[in-house]
Design an enzyme around this catalytic site. Sequence first.
Site, PDB file in Angstrom:
ATOM      1  CB  SER A 138      -0.898   0.012   1.240  1.00 13.31           C
ATOM      2  OG  SER A 138      -1.544   1.263   1.392  1.00 13.31           O
ATOM      3  CE1 TYR A 151      -3.947  -1.851   6.022  1.00 10.62           C
ATOM      4  CE2 TYR A 151      -3.280   0.289   5.157  1.00 10.62           C
ATOM      5  CZ  TYR A 151      -3.739  -0.991   4.949  1.00 10.62           C
ATOM      6  OH  TYR A 151      -3.991  -1.434   3.666  1.00 10.62           O
TER       7      TYR A 151
END
Length: 245
Positions: A138, A151
């Site tokens: 990501s 995260y």
Amino acid sequence: MGETILVLGGRSEIGLAVARRLAPGSTVVLAARRSADLDAEEKSLLDAGATAVDRVEFDADDLASHRAVLLDVVRRHHRLDTVVVAFGVLGDQARAELDPDHAVEIVHTDYVAHVAVLTQLAAVMRTQGKGTLVVFSSVAGARVRRANYVYGSAKAGLDGFASGLSDALHGSGVRLLLVRPGFVVGRMTEGMTPAPFSSTPDQVADATVRALRRGQGEVWVPAVLRPIFAVLRHAPRALWRRMPR
């Protein structure tokens, strides 16, 4: 004979979208918890042209079970041609800042479980001498932001691990495609305000399959994020800490 495509995270919107594009003439194996409840997912793959859909129980957080699950899939389908590693959790950043158990849950699923299963997969596929691993990192891990640092830190670790694994697999016949999406508008981010340059699961899948067919080792989705983050990596910390998710 068609290929065998394994999706680890059989409910993942992105994983299923990739599998649908690869499905024609192939067997797709969906690995997820509560695999008996994957009727809709199975139908979508059969409608997309899969010759067969298999379901297996898979709990990413149960590290000790990974090897047995993978070896059983190989036993029944003989090989793994493409493995789409698509499980993960977003978690609750605000909760994670106060609850260490929740912070560890996020990191365990998004990093530790990936390290474990990718290590097992690399061993299996090296034995085959061929195959492709698809790993979803990501942009959250390209430079970790204060707004989602738990995260983001897990994705940063995964990105580094997958990059190193890709180099380690060079010359083995096995390749790894590392996908770095930006904000994806989907089930996981429902209720959140989309970030600039957002994409949908279908757009991520389209870019992933194009990269697979071109033999690329990594792809940013959308592509404009690559030069943007090349600049943002050097943004002053006082500015960076105010960046949104």
